[in-house]
Structure formats: C-alpha cells, structure tokens
Design a protein around this motif. Structure first.
Motif, PDB file in Angstrom:
ATOM      1  N   THR A   1     -10.614  15.582   3.859  1.00  0.00           N
ATOM      2  CA  THR A   1      -9.414  14.792   3.567  1.00  0.00           C
ATOM      3  C   THR A   1      -8.155  15.582   3.905  1.00  0.00           C
ATOM      4  OG1 THR A   1     -10.526  13.576   1.781  1.00  0.00           O
ATOM      5  CG2 THR A   1      -8.120  13.632   1.729  1.00  0.00           C
TER       6      THR A   1
ATOM      7  N   GLY B   1      -9.781   3.268   1.661  1.00  0.00           N
ATOM      8  CA  GLY B   1     -10.298   3.732   2.939  1.00  0.00           C
ATOM      9  C   GLY B   1     -11.494   2.929   3.415  1.00  0.00           C
TER      10      GLY B   1
ATOM     11  N   PRO C   1      -1.173  11.049  -2.219  1.00  0.00           N
ATOM     12  CA  PRO C   1      -1.331  11.495  -0.829  1.00  0.00           C
ATOM     13  C   PRO C   1      -2.532  12.432  -0.705  1.00  0.00           C
ATOM     14  CG  PRO C   1       0.379  12.769  -1.902  1.00  0.00           C
ATOM     15  CD  PRO C   1      -0.038  11.707  -2.889  1.00  0.00           C
ATOM     16  N   PRO C   2      -2.941  12.762   0.524  1.00  0.00           N
ATOM     17  CA  PRO C   2      -4.105  13.642   0.715  1.00  0.00           C
ATOM     18  C   PRO C   2      -3.991  14.989   0.023  1.00  0.00           C
ATOM     19  CG  PRO C   2      -3.532  12.544   2.763  1.00  0.00           C
ATOM     20  CD  PRO C   2      -2.446  12.199   1.794  1.00  0.00           C
TER      21      PRO C   2
ATOM     22  N   GLU D   1       0.110   5.282  -1.470  1.00  0.00           N
ATOM     23  CA  GLU D   1       0.169   6.441  -0.577  1.00  0.00           C
ATOM     24  C   GLU D   1       1.160   7.482  -1.087  1.00  0.00           C
ATOM     25  OE1 GLU D   1       1.153   4.636   3.124  1.00  0.00           O
ATOM     26  OE2 GLU D   1      -0.906   4.057   3.585  1.00  0.00           O
ATOM     27  N   ARG D   2       2.237   7.035  -1.746  1.00  0.00           N
ATOM     28  CA  ARG D   2       3.213   7.983  -2.297  1.00  0.00           C
ATOM     29  C   ARG D   2       2.657   8.683  -3.533  1.00  0.00           C
ATOM     30  NH1 ARG D   2       7.441  10.487  -3.546  1.00  0.00           N
ATOM     31  NH2 ARG D   2       8.778  10.165  -5.351  1.00  0.00           N
TER      32      ARG D   2
ATOM     33  N   SER E   1      -5.900  14.678   7.432  1.00  0.00           N
ATOM     34  CA  SER E   1      -4.519  14.252   7.199  1.00  0.00           C
ATOM     35  C   SER E   1      -3.521  15.273   7.729  1.00  0.00           C
ATOM     36  CB  SER E   1      -4.284  14.049   5.700  1.00  0.00           C
ATOM     37  OG  SER E   1      -4.419  15.276   5.009  1.00  0.00           O
TER      38      SER E   1
ATOM     39  N   TYR F   1     -10.605  -0.410   4.970  1.00  0.00           N
ATOM     40  CA  TYR F   1     -10.144  -0.266   6.355  1.00  0.00           C
ATOM     41  C   TYR F   1     -11.323  -0.034   7.303  1.00  0.00           C
ATOM     42  CZ  TYR F   1      -5.130  -0.268   5.384  1.00  0.00           C
ATOM     43  OH  TYR F   1      -3.858  -0.647   5.031  1.00  0.00           O
TER      44      TYR F   1
ATOM     45  N   ILE G   1      -8.709   5.498  -4.119  1.00  0.00           N
ATOM     46  CA  ILE G   1      -8.332   5.841  -2.748  1.00  0.00           C
ATOM     47  C   ILE G   1      -9.513   5.638  -1.799  1.00  0.00           C
ATOM     48  CG2 ILE G   1      -7.464   7.660  -1.258  1.00  0.00           C
ATOM     49  CD1 ILE G   1      -5.456   6.573  -3.313  1.00  0.00           C
TER      50      ILE G   1
ATOM     51  N   ILE H   1       0.815  -1.209   0.000  1.00  0.00           N
ATOM     52  CA  ILE H   1       0.000   0.000   0.000  1.00  0.00           C
ATOM     53  C   ILE H   1       0.851   1.262   0.000  1.00  0.00           C
ATOM     54  CG2 ILE H   1      -0.139   0.092   2.519  1.00  0.00           C
ATOM     55  CD1 ILE H   1      -2.911   0.954   0.024  1.00  0.00           C
ATOM     56  N   LYS H   2       2.124   1.170   0.371  1.00  0.00           N
ATOM     57  CA  LYS H   2       2.978   2.362   0.468  1.00  0.00           C
ATOM     58  C   LYS H   2       3.106   3.088  -0.868  1.00  0.00           C
ATOM     59  CE  LYS H   2       4.067   2.062   4.841  1.00  0.00           C
ATOM     60  NZ  LYS H   2       3.612   3.084   5.807  1.00  0.00           N
TER      61      LYS H   2
END
Length: 395
Positions: free
Chosen positions: A336, A228, A116-117, A112-113, A340, A231, A224, A108-109
C-alpha cells in the motif's frame, strides 16, 4: 463465455465453484478466533444476499470472513470475553454506515483525506504482524503438519494454474489434514457423533463499551479495502458500480452484513477478492451466480458433519497457514505504501508511520477509569489524528 446466457445448471455449478474459492478463508477466520465455522458460513451467505438486496442485485461481490479482525477478536476475547467482543464486532457495522453517509454527502474525496495510504499502510502491517507469535505457537505443536500445510500453500500460490491458484489456503489445510489422518492420531468422534442436519451455534452479544471502542478503529482498514475491491470489480466487469448503484450503497450493504454477522455470532465480513479473481478467470460476472454461491454457503452451514469436520482440523495445520497468512497481510500493508508512492524521506510521513507501528507493536494502552484503548485500535486512531494535525510539507 457470456455469463448472462448460462443455463441454470451451469450457473449452479459455477456458483458452487465460487463458494469453493471462498470456503477456505471464510472458515479459517472463525477456526482461529474460537467462533463456529458453520455460523461464519451462514452469516457470509446471509450477508452476501443482504448486500445484493441493498445494491439492487447489480454488484457481483461475495462477502466472507474478514482477516483484518483476527488479531483484534483474539485480543478482545482475552480482555472482555466472547459475548462482549461480539458487541464490538456489531459496532463495526456503524463505521460502514458512517462512511456510507459521508460518501453520499461528500463523495470519496473525504475518505481519501481521512485515510490516506500513509495511515492505512502501517495499520495493515500491524494487523498482519500482531499475531505472528500466535502462529508460531500453534505451528510448534507439530512442525511436520505445520510445514506440510505451509509448503503446500506456498507451492500452490506459486505454481498452480487456473482456479487452483485462487485457493492456496484451502489446499494447504487439505494437505495438512490428510497428512494428520495418515500419520498422526486425530479424534474423529465428533464427526461420527454429529447430526447430519443442525443449525449453526449462534452466540449473541452482550453490550459493553470497552470492546466497542477497541474494535471500531480496526474497521478503518476493511472499509478502505472495500473501496478498492469495488474498483477492481469495476475493472473485471467493465461497469461503474461507484456510480450505479453507488459506493454509498455498497458500503451500506457491507455494513448491514457485518451487523447481522455480529448479532448472530459470526466474524465481520468483507468483500472477497478471491471470488473477484475467479470471476476474472472464468469470465462469469453475473450477480445471480454470486447469489447461488451465497445460498450454497447457507446450505453447507446447516450440515452438522461439515462443522464437526472443520473443528477436527489440528491446530498445527492452522498454525502453518497462519505463518504465511499474517506475513502476507503485512506485505499488503507495505505494498500500500509502495504503490501509493508514499515518500518516506519526508519527516511528516516518517512520523506517522513510525508512531503508528511502535504504538501498535509496543502494546501501548490509553486507560481512563474502566475504559481502555490499545493495540491496533489505538495505533489507527493515532495515525488518523497525526495525518489531520501535522502540517503538510512542501514538495
């Protein structure tokens, strides 16, 4: 309530109740963009079953029409026609496939890169605000109906308890429609003439590069959102679906559902947090119940009277809902950034957010021969590139 020990009858009742929670939003999207609501119900049901097959029947998620694509579909239809736009909607699936492969490979990294938010927040704001004028135009056809729908949705959102709090859109549309029946003229001949049973109106895509390139960047936001929502479902169920069956499987399942939806003429689908909220409220998290909701959606989609009823809803009723809906989506983008802790005192973040918003709202377009990229798609691409290219600032 132990959802694993429910009787078949109780599972059926709860499953239909979950569909009721998702129904208003699922049919609202096609009504706003000019697609058949029965097709959207059909593809939502089929897509949910495909998702459960890919995720080994473990993840209790319902897939319904995605609000993120309302503005892009309307704009793309104006530019490329419905058949061409459908090819763009099909291409959304390949974004999910790519992300599924990347998560399988790098975890998942990497997502996220890339997203990002500070990139996703302004893109979601754009999605919400880009059709504000359309909502006002529809509402002013009959401000009485629009206000009845809007105020009902607001009241239910703020004051309702239990399951009713999860269906403000449905309640708003219902109140507006009943008001229209009582005090205004509505043409009900379509309902009388419609057959009780009939297949949805499937429309098939015609391949075209322009709408594909127009639509692909828009898929960043729902991807994205998908992550979310998974989770959130983990929290509601007390299980870790990111590990088993794996986030790559949930993304793949969502992508396959979008592919089927686009091929058949339905809007792209996404994970429905409304149903997740209903699971949290009822404590029923059995995936079998979600599959019952999916089958019920398919059954409803072949009842011709329901489709005709949905198509008879006045535009002003939908306009009133749009006034709240698009503003709510924009607020989600702002949330968002806030949640964040995005620091907008930093020059780098200000540049990314500012250019993403001005390019999207200003209607900037990148043209090269017959190719054109504009609006939300171009703004999202600019945001991603700026995030990758601008140097990081020291804290």
């Amino acid at each position: 309530m132990d959802s694993n020990n429910l009787s078949p009858a109780r599972k059926g009742i709860v499953g239909i109740q979950f569909l009721f929670v998702a129904f208003g939003a699922t049919v609202l999207v096609p009504l706003l963009v000019g697609l058949d609501p029965s097709t959207a119900l059909f593809t939502a049901g089929i897509g949910t079953l495909i998702f459960h097959l890919v995720t080994k029947g473990k993840v209790p998620i319902f897939l319904g029409s995605s609000f993120a694509f309302i503005a892009p579909i309307i704009k793309a239809t104006e530019l490329y026609g419905l058949a061409g736009t459908l090819s763009g909607m099909v291409s959304v699936a390949f974004v999910y496939f790519l992300m599924s492969a990347l998560v399988k490979w790098q975890g998942i990294k990497l997502i996220e890169r890339l997203f990002p938010p500070v990139v996703i927040g302004p893109v979601i704001i754009l999605i919400g605000l880009s059709l504000a004028g359309t909502g006002v135009s529809m509402a002013k056809e009959n401000w009485i109906l629009a206000l009845v729908s809007l105020l009902t949705a607001v009241f239910v959102s703020m004051k309702a308890k239990g399951l009713f709090k999860l269906i403000p859109i449905f309640c708003g549309i219902l109140a507006g429609y009943v008001t229209a029946l009582l005090f205004f003229d509505i043409d009900l001949s379509g309902i009388r003439d419609a057959a009780w049973l009939g297949l949805p109106q499937f429309v098939f895509p015609v391949f075209s590069w322009e709408p594909i390139l127009f639509m692909i960047p828009v898929a960043i936001a729902p991807v994205i959102e998908h992550v979310g929502d998974v989770y959130v479902v983990n929290t509601v169920t007390g299980k870790d679906f990111v590990k088993d069956p794996g986030l790559h499987r949930t993304l793949l399942g969502d992508g396959l559902a979008c592919l089927v939806a686009g091929v058949l003429g339905g809007p792209p689908v996404t994970t429905y947090s409304e149903v997740t909220g209903a699971m949290s409220l009822t404590k029923v998290t059995n995936p079998q119940v979600i599959r019952i909701a999916a089958v019920a959606a398919i059954v409803f989609s072949v009842i011709g009277k329901i489709s005709a009823l949905l198509k008879s809803i006045p535009g002003a009723v939908l306009g009133g809902i749009m006034l709240l809906l698009f503003g709510t989506i924009a607020c989600a983008g702002i949330a968002t950034l806030i949640n964040s802790c995005t620091d907008l005192s930093r020059t780098r973040n200000i540049i990314i957010v500012s250019l993403t918003l001005t390019i999207g709202i200003g209607g900037a377009a990148l043209s090269w021969g017959d190719f054109s990229l504009s609006g939300i798609g171009l703004a999202a691409l600019i945001g991603v590139l700026l995030n990758l290219l601008l140097p990081k600032e020291d804290a």
